[in-house]
Design a protein around this motif. Structure first.
Motif, short mmCIF file in Angstrom:
data_model
loop_
_atom_site.label_atom_id
_atom_site.label_comp_id
_atom_site.label_asym_id
_atom_site.label_seq_id
_atom_site.Cartn_x
_atom_site.Cartn_y
_atom_site.Cartn_z
N CYS A 257 -11.11 -4.67 4.46
CA CYS A 257 -10.70 -3.53 3.63
C CYS A 257 -11.30 -3.65 2.24
CB CYS A 257 -9.18 -3.46 3.55
SG CYS A 257 -8.46 -4.80 2.58
N HIS A 264 -9.37 -7.48 9.51
CA HIS A 264 -8.07 -6.96 9.94
C HIS A 264 -8.12 -6.51 11.39
CE1 HIS A 264 -8.24 -6.59 5.60
NE2 HIS A 264 -7.05 -6.04 5.48
N CYS A 320 -1.92 -8.46 3.58
CA CYS A 320 -3.19 -8.42 2.86
C CYS A 320 -2.94 -8.06 1.39
CB CYS A 320 -4.14 -7.41 3.49
SG CYS A 320 -5.69 -7.24 2.56
N HIS A 322 -5.03 -7.02 -0.65
CA HIS A 322 -5.87 -5.90 -1.12
C HIS A 322 -5.29 -4.56 -0.71
CE1 HIS A 322 -9.18 -8.60 -2.33
NE2 HIS A 322 -8.79 -9.33 -1.30
N CYS A 323 -4.95 -4.41 0.58
CA CYS A 323 -4.54 -3.09 1.08
C CYS A 323 -3.05 -3.04 1.44
CB CYS A 323 -5.37 -2.68 2.29
SG CYS A 323 -5.05 -3.68 3.76
ZN ZN Z 1 -6.52 -5.40 3.58
#
Ligand code: ZN
Length: 427
Positions: A257, A264, A320, A322-323
């Protein structure tokens, strides 16, 4: 179902268990290969009792991995398409998807696109070549765009066959990307890089390019950086590269991502991933590196359980950063198993120990010799300080401490072997 990626672990695991229960019943009744093995497997927790399916098993008799569909709803028996997986030898094996499976493939690709933050106004340039055997790379890009209802342009690079007449040369591919105002380049990294290099030479206007989706070849961080910089010179200043760990057996891939976010699982309702000890095949805890296994939770054509994809990586079920997705991720770059060697009970990637030695030795000749233990032979006069640094650096890279010895002639020290960076002297 789409929001499963971002729901909590409990919700993901409940759906996985429910889908596996349904899959299990079908396998017990209708799967030629697993029918006799599935008896004592009641839930996903029992899965480790099942033997690992290796690529050779599947390649030998791929038809025995297809569910018998008589009496099931039409969608579960109609063959929608057949893709092919290639192995180390032999002819490609057919991987069968029913209509039901194709609908799942669309969901999978939609999720891959969502994880990669594709937008409704994106335009995909499909830079995969056609192949002789139907293969997921070219065709699934079209399906991915369909799953998001966005535009896609196929550039048709190269010529896979003398019977194919529509192949474009790289210059034409650059013009296709330019005139279609593509924002996403999707292909193998080496070819995406080549298109960008040619675009720079031609002064092509690729100002909309903001993403590259790459798969199929290893991408080092140096190669990623090189590709990112090339995109930023031709395209948008914030352009980035999302790597996918793709496979025929998923008909898609595990995707990043963000750079370095890990790969993922885009459809935890369809795929159950295990990382296991490479010899005992016992599941390893999160954070430990081992063989990657794939179990299909929701297929009706070809179905594989505990299938070794042939790579080694590291799994996490953590969220995660990040996302925010709670789906499982592989957090180290998957590496082919056959590249690994075992030294003193530890699985070792030879590339890493060579890189560690190179960093200290530069152009100086050296050679690793693997017997029951690991020896690093270095050409030149003895140097205890350097020897200590080398041992520490290699230990930190691979977890095994080499015996460092300084020798006058590498080739001689290693016996009759011609000079290679790593030689194995054991049965
Ligand atoms: Zn992610």
């Amino acid at each position: 179902m789409n929001d499963l990626l971002f729901s909590d672990r409990g919700a993901i695991e409940a759906v996985q268990e429910a889908n596996f229960a349904e899959m299990r019943e079908l396998l017990a009744a209708r799967h030629p290969y697993y029918r006799s093995l599935i008896g004592n497997i009641a839930s996903l927790a029992d899965l480790p009792r099942l033997p690992v399916t290796h690529k050779e098993h599947f390649m030998r008799e791929p038809e025995r991995f297809v569910l018998e569909s008589a009496g099931l709803p039409d969608e579960m028996g109609i063959v929608w398409d057949v893709m092919h997986t290639t192995g180390t030898s032999g002819k490609p094996a057919p991987f069968v998807s029913t209509t039901f499976d194709f609908y799942r493939i669309l969901e999978l690709h939609r999720n891959m696109m969502r994880l990669r933050r594709v937008r409704p106004d994106d335009i995909v340039a499909n830079l995969f070549p056609l192949t002789k055997h139907p293969h997921g790379a070219f065709i699934r890009v079209l399906h991915a765009a369909a799953a998001m209802s966005i535009r896609v342009v196929s550039a048709l690079p190269g010529n896979p066959s003398p019977y194919f007449t529509l192949g474009n040369k790289t210059d034409e591919v650059v013009r296709v990307v330019e005139r279609s105002r593509a924002s996403i380049l999707w292909g193998v990294p080496s070819y995406v890089r080549r298109v960008l290099a040619r675009a720079e030479e031609l002064g092509a206007d690729l100002r909309n390019v903001r993403l590259a989706f790459v798969t199929g070849e290893g991408v080092s961080e140096a190669a990623r950086n090189d590709l990112t910089q090339a995109m930023r010179r031709c395209g948008r200043p914030d352009a980035w590269v999302s790597i996918s760990y793709g496979s025929t057996e998923t008909q898609g891939g595990l995707v990043e991502c963000a750079p370095g976010s890990g790969y993922h699982n885009p459809a935890p309702d369809q795929f159950y991933i295990e990382v296991v000890h490479p010899e005992t095949f016992a599941p390893l805890p999160d954070g430990e590196t081992g063989l990657v296994l794939l179990t299909h939770l929701r297929r009706r054509g070809t179905v594989l359980l505990r299938y070794a994809l042939g790579d080694v990586s590291t799994l996490t079920h953590g969220r995660c950063a990040h996302c925010g997705a709670w789906t499982d991720r592989l957090i180290t770059t998957p590496r082919r198993v056959d590249k690994l060697v075992k030294i003193k009970g530890t699985l070792v990637n030879p590339d890493l120990m060579v890189a560690a030695a190179e960093a200290l030795l530069g152009g100086r000749e050296f050679q690793f010799v693997i017997t029951e233990a690991l020896t690093l032979n270095v050409a030149g006069a003895a140097d205890d300080d350097l020897g200590g640094k080398l041992a520490a650096s290699v230990k930190s890279a691979i977890g095994v401490t080499p015996k460092v010895q300084f020798v006058s002639d590498i080739t001689q020290a290693a016996g009759a072997w011609k000079l290679k960076r790593v030689v194995e002297l054991r049965p």
